[in-house]
Design a protein around this motif. Structure first.
Motif, PDB file in Angstrom:
ATOM      1  N   LEU A   1      69.364  86.913  44.879  1.00  0.00           N
ATOM      2  CA  LEU A   1      69.841  88.290  44.796  1.00  0.00           C
ATOM      3  C   LEU A   1      70.109  88.860  46.184  1.00  0.00           C
ATOM      4  CD1 LEU A   1      70.468  90.872  43.239  1.00  0.00           C
ATOM      5  CD2 LEU A   1      68.023  91.397  43.246  1.00  0.00           C
ATOM      6  N   LEU A   2      69.189  88.638  47.116  1.00  0.00           N
ATOM      7  CA  LEU A   2      69.379  89.149  48.473  1.00  0.00           C
ATOM      8  C   LEU A   2      70.617  88.545  49.128  1.00  0.00           C
ATOM      9  CD1 LEU A   2      65.847  89.413  50.092  1.00  0.00           C
ATOM     10  CD2 LEU A   2      67.618  91.152  50.110  1.00  0.00           C
ATOM     11  N   GLN A   3      70.831  87.260  48.892  1.00  0.00           N
ATOM     12  CA  GLN A   3      71.997  86.600  49.458  1.00  0.00           C
ATOM     13  C   GLN A   3      73.278  87.257  48.942  1.00  0.00           C
ATOM     14  OE1 GLN A   3      71.514  84.002  51.646  1.00  0.00           O
ATOM     15  NE2 GLN A   3      73.701  83.949  52.104  1.00  0.00           N
TER      16      GLN A   3
ATOM     17  N   LEU B   1      69.844  78.491  60.620  1.00  0.00           N
ATOM     18  CA  LEU B   1      70.039  79.913  60.358  1.00  0.00           C
ATOM     19  C   LEU B   1      69.930  80.187  58.866  1.00  0.00           C
ATOM     20  CD1 LEU B   1      73.344  80.249  62.454  1.00  0.00           C
ATOM     21  CD2 LEU B   1      70.997  80.347  63.328  1.00  0.00           C
ATOM     22  N   SER B   2      69.270  81.292  58.504  1.00  0.00           N
ATOM     23  CA  SER B   2      69.184  81.693  57.103  1.00  0.00           C
ATOM     24  C   SER B   2      68.793  83.155  57.010  1.00  0.00           C
ATOM     25  CB  SER B   2      68.160  80.839  56.351  1.00  0.00           C
ATOM     26  OG  SER B   2      68.077  81.241  54.992  1.00  0.00           O
ATOM     27  N   ALA B   3      69.224  83.779  55.913  1.00  0.00           N
ATOM     28  CA  ALA B   3      68.834  85.165  55.655  1.00  0.00           C
ATOM     29  C   ALA B   3      67.696  85.254  54.661  1.00  0.00           C
ATOM     30  CB  ALA B   3      70.041  85.962  55.135  1.00  0.00           C
ATOM     31  N   THR B   4      67.453  84.192  53.899  1.00  0.00           N
ATOM     32  CA  THR B   4      66.525  84.292  52.772  1.00  0.00           C
ATOM     33  C   THR B   4      65.652  83.054  52.677  1.00  0.00           C
ATOM     34  OG1 THR B   4      68.268  83.400  51.355  1.00  0.00           O
ATOM     35  CG2 THR B   4      68.014  85.775  51.389  1.00  0.00           C
ATOM     36  N   LEU B   5      64.455  83.120  53.240  1.00  0.00           N
ATOM     37  CA  LEU B   5      63.508  82.020  53.140  1.00  0.00           C
ATOM     38  C   LEU B   5      62.141  82.553  52.716  1.00  0.00           C
ATOM     39  CD1 LEU B   5      64.219  79.771  56.270  1.00  0.00           C
ATOM     40  CD2 LEU B   5      64.973  79.440  53.923  1.00  0.00           C
ATOM     41  N   ALA B   6      61.591  81.970  51.661  1.00  0.00           N
ATOM     42  CA  ALA B   6      60.254  82.349  51.228  1.00  0.00           C
ATOM     43  C   ALA B   6      59.193  81.583  52.004  1.00  0.00           C
ATOM     44  CB  ALA B   6      60.094  82.081  49.729  1.00  0.00           C
TER      45      ALA B   6
END
Length: 824
Positions: A352-354, A194-199
């Motif tokens: 920043l998003l995190q 699970l993650s909210a921020t992956l490039a």
């Protein structure tokens, strides 16, 4: 942990779960259902979803459905949850217990970490809970017990939370090896991350899935994208009457406005990039806190008790503001935070998003954030980060080959669990993507090291940990080795502070090991108001004497977050986009316009170098945009090369964007100073002579188990550990320079400590696109880094860079029109 109120029918679920959703007026989100479908189909899956989208519930929904079905699982471990933080595991446990109780499910949930009492750990091995929440280190230790094969035999699901936070580092290596072990013990278990921020989701999909072994095939987990939530509202704070500062990074100018924002909101989370800055901003807020608002502070150097006290106060809604560091980046669910403030530049759009996601924590409510730039370059970086967030662009650390010291620790853990065959363990290890590159020769080197320490150390009995019998089976050399391993295993090696002292023993204070590692005899640096020359670095002391010349190396405290390549590229693009300057404040626009008039602006893919006189010295500014760590390393290398060429270097300063080097003779052609062979000659010489390689070796020696921090009934001090590793290092450098740990130490020195990869890219760029401009005085773009010169003479944060003696003269010289300039 769920979604928004809706009239949509609840999808087919076990009755207990369906009723629970209906009672709360929630619907099951699309991505939660997809994760359930992937699990039922036996597929591994990576979920990328915004904060507040119910990721945790998506990860656990297949488990809850199993227990709410007609034939719930019996006793035994069903689901393993792994998080980067113990606090996050505790938070998830609290959020899981409520729906489990409300659904009436017979599910036992427990946590396991270094804080768990030994009697409970023993009971968990004998009678495990249905759901176990743990960390990579605790999982590895659990796998080191002989009963681990039975414990994990019935495992059905592995959930990895906040996977972006650790998959690309050594903790990720350890977890990848543990998952490879679990693949052998429980081949039917499905994995979810699970993650909210992956490039780069594809890289994480490949990392998550078990590899295909000898076929060399790279497999990947399925990707599930979460429902899109409300766009975050990001604002960049600007001074009301003053101008944006030229230098500095604290953002103290914004404290009065920050205090007003705290007054206007119920709860505000104030993020800083270093522990020092957290303490500084916290004190500044208390100085203006006329209303006696409850304001707290949270960072990794505080005691566990202090952190927990603050966390509990936040959970109860008792604080109006909390100043913190990356210690609170990850998913602890405090839903009543109204505003997130980022002091200084964010250094990356994903970071920043995190942090923004800590506000609101609901998918349908926009998160509110305010960015406070410390200086003009940080304003550009804040704009670049805001644009990236608005466009949905992410960044992050790349994956790299797994570390050999971590592999050595894992081999020892496997031996503690029971005898193993070499070929079988190698095949298992290669099931982790990070270690799919390991061949038989490399694995044999690691095994030999674990067995006896290697050729130069095999005569010492204390390094003999495993032995191979006549049948080729590896086993522990003695049962006591298992206890020694479990007492010392781990990945995090605390950074030490080294004492700066004169030869007569007089102490001047302490510097971080990270800084001391760069020093070699003869280097000079400023500390305690004096210019000091290094005589030597040994054990935990930096021995110095008064320098006969001015200091060449700046001394800074605090670990710095690196500027991501993604944001650096965006900032350079903004500099080249003159049409876009209209959205900048007047003072920033004037700064860039004057730079464009007097010199040039660095274009993407180009390395701009400026040379100019100032104060009787000759300066060269390199606009690298490669981050502080790379610039600091490059400064060390360039000054060494200047010394060899008789250019009489005086010193250097660096920030994330610029490296400024000065000397008594001008640099007429910077190209020879930047030739790529600097990384084969000066770099090797510098790393070998400095404390860098010793420090890297100490870490890998501890992680690999060669040097033990603890023995039964006693614990080694940092000084004792350093003394032991230094002795071993000297032996290996002399008698076995190709030792596996020397190789691992070099890998760390190149990547983590010096950012040599980014330096190499910079040198390659300089060969293609080097632009050298010679000026009659300092340029506007050089002022921010030039204001840093002499800053070490005052306590950090005691004065703003605007007030330094040099600043006014620098600004005047840089911004004065050509016709008004009369020389230095």
């Amino acid at each position: 942990m769920a979604g928004v109120s809706t009239a949509d029918p609840v999808p087919p679920l076990p009755p207990a779960i369906a009723v629970w959703f209906e009672t709360r007026g929630w619907r099951v989100r699309r991505h939660q259902l997809e994760m359930l479908e992937k699990a039922r189909a036996g597929r591994h899956a990576l979920l990328v979803a915004d904060t507040g989208a119910g990721k945790t519930l998506a990860g656990f929904l297949p488990t809850l459905c199993d227990f709410a079905g007609d034939t719930p699982p019996g006793e035994g471990l069903h689901t393993l949850y792994v998080s980067p933080l113990k606090a996050l595991a505790q938070d998830v446990k609290r959020n899981l217990l409520t729906p489990i109780a409300e659904m009436g499910l017979a599910v036992r949930v427990e946590t396991r970490s270094g804080d768990t009492p030994s009697d409970r750990k023993k009971r968990q091995r004998e009678r495990p809970p249905h759901i176990l929440l743990t960390t990579p280190e605790s999982l590895s230790l659990l796998l080191s017990y002989p009963e681990s094969a039975d414990l994990f035999a019935g495992l059905r699901r592995i959930v990895i939370d906040e996977v972006h936070a650790f998959a690309t580092d050594k903790r990720g290596d350890l977890l990848a090896l543990s998952m490879a072990r679990l693949q052998t013990l429980a081949p039917g278990a499905t994995r979810a991350a699970l993650s909210a921020t992956l490039a780069n989701p594809r890289d994480f999909q490949e990392w998550l899935a078990p590899q295909a072994g000898d076929t060399g095939e790279i497999v990947a987990a399925d990707l599930v994208l979460g429902e899109v939530g409300a766009e975050p509202e990001v604002e960049i704070l600007l001074p009301i009457e003053e101008r944006i500062p030229w230098g500095g990074h604290a953002g103290r100018w914004a404290v009065p406005q920050l205090y007003q924002a705290i007054l206007a909101n119920r709860t505000t989370l104030v993020f800083t990039n270093t522990r020092f800055l957290a303490e500084f901003i916290f004190q500044c807020l208390w100085d203006v806190n006329e209303d006696h608002l409850p304001i707290g502070i949270h960072h990794g150097s505080l005691s566990t008790e202090a952190r927990r006290k603050v966390e509990e106060a936040m959970a109860r809604g008792e604080l109006r503001a909390l100043v913190c560091t990356a210690s609170l980046d990850l998913g602890i669910d405090w839903g009543d935070i109204d505003l997130v403030v980022q002091m200084g530049a964010p250094k990356g759009s994903s970071r920043l998003l995190q942090r923004i996601g800590r506000a609101g924590h609901r998918l349908d409510v926009p998160s509110r954030a305010v960015l406070v730039p410390g200086n003009r370059f940080e304003f550009l970086e804040a704009m670049a980060a805001k644009d990236a967030v608005d466009e949905g662009q992410r960044d992050g650390e790349p994956f790299r080959p797994g570390s050999l010291d971590v592999l050595a620790q894992h081999v020892m853990a496997c031996a503690c669990a029971g005898p193993f065959q070499e070929d079988a363990l190698l095949a298992e290890v290669r099931g982790a993507l990070a270690y799919s590159w390991v061949d038989e020769t490399t694995f044999q080197r690691v095994l030999n090291f674990v067995a006896d320490g290697g050729y130069a150390l095999k005569a010492y009995d204390r390094f003999k940990r495993i032995v191979r019998d006549k049948s080729g089976t590896w086993r522990l050399s003695h049962p006591s080795q298992a206890q020694r391993h479990r007492m010392n295993a781990g990945i995090i090696v605390d950074s030490e502070m080294l004492t700066v002292r004169f030869r007569n023993g007089r102490s001047l204070g302490k510097v971080e090991e990270r800084f001391a590692a760069q020093l070699s005899p003869g280097d000079t640096f400023f500390f305690a108001g004096m210019s000091l020359e290094v005589e030597g670095v040994k054990d935990m002391d930096v021995t110095v004497r008064a320098a006969k010349k001015s200091a060449t190396i700046p001394s800074y405290g605090g670990l710095r977050l690196p500027l991501t390549t993604h944001l650096a590229t965006r900032v350079q693009a903004m500099l080249a986009d003159r049409a876009g300057w209209g959205r900048f404040p007047d003072d920033v626009r004037e700064w860039l316009e004057m730079q464009d008039h007097r010199s040039q602006l660095p274009s993407p893919g180009e390395l701009l170098v400026e040379s100019f006189p100032h104060g009787g010295k000759h300066y060269t500014a390199y606009y690298t945009f490669e981050g502080w760590n790379a610039n600091q390393s490059l400064g060390m290398l360039i000054t060494r090369r200047m010394e060899d060429r008789g250019l009489l270097p005086g010193g250097f300063v660096a920030n994330d964007y610029t490296l400024a080097v000065w000397g008594l003779k001008p640099v007429t052609d910077p190209a020879p100073l930047l030739s790529p062979d600097i990384l084969t000659h000066e770099f090797t010489e510098w790393v070998t002579e400095s404390y860098l390689l010793r420090r890297a070796f100490r870490e890998v020696a501890v992680i690999s188990g060669l040097v033990e921090r603890q023995h039964p009934g006693q614990k080694k001090t940092g000084k004792q550990v350093t003394f032991s590793t230094d002795l071993i290092y000297d032996v290996l450098r002399k008698y076995e320079p190709d030792h596996v740990l020397i190789e691992a130490a070099w890998a760390d020195a190149r990547s983590r400590m010096t950012d040599v990869g980014r330096i190499a890219e910079l040198l390659e760029r300089s060969e293609r696109e080097l632009v050298h401009v010679t000026l009659d005085r300092v340029s506007p773009l050089a002022v921010p880094v030039m204001t840093m010169i002499g800053r070490e003479a005052v306590p950090q944060g005691a004065v703003d860079d605007e007030l330094l003696l040099e600043a006014e003269g620098l600004i005047a010289a840089a911004m004065r029109p050509d016709e008004a300039w009369e020389g230095d």
